[in-house]
Design a protein around this motif. Sequence first.
Motif, mmCIF file in Angstrom:
data_model
loop_
_atom_site.group_PDB
_atom_site.id
_atom_site.type_symbol
_atom_site.label_atom_id
_atom_site.label_comp_id
_atom_site.label_asym_id
_atom_site.label_seq_id
_atom_site.Cartn_x
_atom_site.Cartn_y
_atom_site.Cartn_z
ATOM 1 N N PRO A 1 0.347 -1.177 -0.347
ATOM 2 C CA PRO A 1 0.140 0.362 -0.121
ATOM 3 C C PRO A 1 1.011 0.790 -0.496
ATOM 4 C CG PRO A 1 -1.129 -1.291 0.947
ATOM 5 C CD PRO A 1 0.244 -1.776 1.170
ATOM 6 N N ARG A 2 0.593 1.834 -0.980
ATOM 7 C CA ARG A 2 0.525 3.633 -0.879
ATOM 8 C C ARG A 2 1.047 4.146 0.765
ATOM 9 N NH1 ARG A 2 -2.727 6.493 -4.652
ATOM 10 N NH2 ARG A 2 -3.726 5.747 -3.696
ATOM 11 N N SER A 3 0.319 4.079 1.459
ATOM 12 C CA SER A 3 0.872 4.437 2.937
ATOM 13 C C SER A 3 1.442 3.504 3.510
ATOM 14 C CB SER A 3 -0.842 3.822 3.627
ATOM 15 O OG SER A 3 -0.568 2.697 4.097
ATOM 16 N N ARG A 4 1.976 1.994 3.101
ATOM 17 C CA ARG A 4 3.363 1.939 3.078
ATOM 18 C C ARG A 4 4.482 2.484 2.773
ATOM 19 N NH1 ARG A 4 1.638 -2.688 6.158
ATOM 20 N NH2 ARG A 4 -0.056 -2.386 6.117
ATOM 21 N N GLY A 5 4.689 3.178 1.877
ATOM 22 C CA GLY A 5 5.876 3.370 1.271
ATOM 23 C C GLY A 5 5.414 2.823 -0.339
ATOM 24 N N GLY A 6 4.546 2.149 -0.708
ATOM 25 C CA GLY A 6 4.528 1.455 -1.575
ATOM 26 C C GLY A 6 4.365 2.336 -3.488
ATOM 27 N N ARG A 7 4.914 2.353 -3.959
ATOM 28 C CA ARG A 7 5.167 3.137 -5.414
ATOM 29 C C ARG A 7 4.303 2.420 -6.239
ATOM 30 N NH1 ARG A 7 11.608 3.548 -6.532
ATOM 31 N NH2 ARG A 7 10.859 5.042 -8.196
ATOM 32 N N SER A 8 3.750 3.771 -7.570
ATOM 33 C CA SER A 8 3.467 3.289 -8.135
ATOM 34 C C SER A 8 4.270 2.426 -9.555
ATOM 35 C CB SER A 8 2.580 4.393 -8.723
ATOM 36 O OG SER A 8 1.496 4.716 -7.996
ATOM 37 N N THR A 9 4.366 1.574 -9.563
ATOM 38 C CA THR A 9 5.605 1.163 -10.422
ATOM 39 C C THR A 9 4.860 -0.367 -11.209
ATOM 40 O OG1 THR A 9 6.681 0.049 -8.722
ATOM 41 C CG2 THR A 9 7.911 1.861 -8.775
ATOM 42 N N TRP A 10 5.931 -1.026 -12.222
ATOM 43 C CA TRP A 10 5.391 -1.612 -12.664
ATOM 44 C C TRP A 10 5.609 -3.007 -11.996
ATOM 45 C CZ3 TRP A 10 3.001 -2.648 -16.889
ATOM 46 C CH2 TRP A 10 3.467 -1.636 -18.655
ATOM 47 N N GLU A 11 6.244 -3.162 -10.531
ATOM 48 C CA GLU A 11 6.559 -4.379 -9.542
ATOM 49 C C GLU A 11 5.559 -4.148 -8.238
ATOM 50 O OE1 GLU A 11 8.401 -2.794 -11.014
ATOM 51 O OE2 GLU A 11 10.296 -3.497 -12.442
ATOM 52 N N ASN A 12 4.590 -2.980 -8.839
ATOM 53 C CA ASN A 12 3.866 -2.900 -7.056
ATOM 54 C C ASN A 12 2.176 -2.734 -7.294
ATOM 55 O OD1 ASN A 12 4.067 -3.149 -4.826
ATOM 56 N ND2 ASN A 12 3.109 -0.515 -4.842
ATOM 57 N N LEU A 13 1.688 -2.842 -9.021
ATOM 58 C CA LEU A 13 0.627 -2.558 -9.945
ATOM 59 C C LEU A 13 0.245 -3.839 -9.795
ATOM 60 C CD1 LEU A 13 0.698 1.012 -11.149
ATOM 61 C CD2 LEU A 13 -0.215 0.355 -8.799
ATOM 62 N N VAL A 14 -0.801 -3.878 -9.717
ATOM 63 C CA VAL A 14 -1.765 -5.437 -10.176
ATOM 64 C C VAL A 14 -2.879 -5.255 -10.833
ATOM 65 C CG1 VAL A 14 0.175 -6.981 -9.245
ATOM 66 C CG2 VAL A 14 -2.341 -6.497 -8.052
ATOM 67 N N ALA A 15 -4.302 -5.557 -11.929
ATOM 68 C CA ALA A 15 -5.145 -5.540 -12.037
ATOM 69 C C ALA A 15 -5.725 -6.249 -10.577
ATOM 70 C CB ALA A 15 -5.329 -6.412 -13.277
ATOM 71 N N CYS A 16 -7.198 -5.701 -10.533
ATOM 72 C CA CYS A 16 -7.645 -6.110 -9.288
ATOM 73 C C CYS A 16 -9.141 -5.693 -9.900
ATOM 74 C CB CYS A 16 -7.030 -5.919 -7.469
ATOM 75 S SG CYS A 16 -7.867 -5.694 -6.260
ATOM 76 N N CYS A 17 -10.389 -6.540 -8.809
ATOM 77 C CA CYS A 17 -11.479 -6.836 -9.244
ATOM 78 C C CYS A 17 -11.960 -5.657 -8.115
ATOM 79 C CB CYS A 17 -11.808 -8.058 -9.397
ATOM 80 S SG CYS A 17 -12.355 -9.034 -7.977
ATOM 81 N N TYR A 18 -12.995 -5.540 -7.911
ATOM 82 C CA TYR A 18 -13.269 -4.704 -6.957
ATOM 83 C C TYR A 18 -13.551 -4.483 -5.481
ATOM 84 C CZ TYR A 18 -13.330 -0.568 -10.214
ATOM 85 O OH TYR A 18 -13.677 -0.028 -10.873
ATOM 86 N N ARG A 19 -14.129 -6.231 -5.792
ATOM 87 C CA ARG A 19 -14.453 -6.642 -4.676
ATOM 88 C C ARG A 19 -12.650 -7.265 -3.349
ATOM 89 N NH1 ARG A 19 -17.426 -12.638 -4.296
ATOM 90 N NH2 ARG A 19 -17.584 -13.282 -2.187
ATOM 91 N N CYS A 20 -12.014 -7.575 -4.596
ATOM 92 C CA CYS A 20 -11.542 -7.975 -4.098
ATOM 93 C C CYS A 20 -9.660 -6.968 -3.539
ATOM 94 C CB CYS A 20 -9.793 -9.257 -5.332
ATOM 95 S SG CYS A 20 -10.741 -10.875 -5.648
ATOM 96 N N ASN A 21 -10.026 -5.742 -4.091
ATOM 97 C CA ASN A 21 -9.352 -4.646 -3.975
ATOM 98 C C ASN A 21 -10.647 -3.765 -2.786
ATOM 99 O OD1 ASN A 21 -9.355 -1.007 -4.120
ATOM 100 N ND2 ASN A 21 -8.116 -2.482 -4.658
ATOM 101 N N ASN A 22 -11.612 -3.877 -2.054
ATOM 102 C CA ASN A 22 -11.774 -4.146 -1.166
ATOM 103 C C ASN A 22 -12.160 -4.611 -0.004
ATOM 104 O OD1 ASN A 22 -13.261 -1.880 -2.075
ATOM 105 N ND2 ASN A 22 -15.101 -2.758 -2.649
ATOM 106 N N SER A 23 -11.664 -6.057 0.174
ATOM 107 C CA SER A 23 -10.969 -7.438 0.890
ATOM 108 C C SER A 23 -9.832 -6.557 1.098
ATOM 109 C CB SER A 23 -11.296 -8.613 0.226
ATOM 110 O OG SER A 23 -10.683 -9.121 1.138
#
Length: 215
Positions: free
Chosen positions: A148-170
């Motif tokens: 998560p960005r709140s943990r210092g995660g960056r917007s990079t190829w290695e840290n971004l994935v496709a995700c459905c809304y249900r899993c994203n909320n979970s």
Amino acid sequence: MGANRHMSVDSRGRYTPEAAGEVMPGSEGPAGSRSHNLISTRRASLMQEPVLVLNATYEPINVTAVRRAMVLMLKGVAQAEEMHNAEVHSAAHAHRVPSVIRLLAYRHIPQQSRALSRKNILLRDRNTCQFCVRIFPSSELTLDHVVPRSRGGRSTWENLVACCYRCNNSKGDRTPEEAGLKLARKPRPFTLHTSRQLMRLIGHRDERWRKYLFY
């Protein structure tokens, strides 16, 4: 990413029925409107069919849509190497839809990754949620930061994935491990190698591509 059933484009290279000057028989009234809408839907679907793009040397370099492929052909930038049976029409001509086009001038393709974008992330992940491994339309997917960005995660190829809304909320503001989720595959940059793998996957639907993809 040309025109479809009608070969007319506006001044910005976009297909519009108005630019085509098309008049659908029986378009007056509700029944004609339904017929027109059905034809328009089929035309729009055909316009988005994938077309393999070859360099001038016949090296596969990209996949684009019929609409864009026909724009390149109309501009004299590319020529068709393989054709579909479907046709698009102008007022005076019928044109077959390309399946494979080739650029007429050689284009240098750098080896670095593609631009980081939502579209390319979804393409890399094949419109598949990387947690529940289900395929969704693009409109039903979002991007998730693995760390998560709140943990210092960056917007990079290695840290971004496709995700459905249900899993994203979970998952929420947690790592996959904390949320009890598992990634389907480790995210990597979208390289030319990745691109060619996807070309082969898409190419299984169209045998005309195969001789260019070294099956």
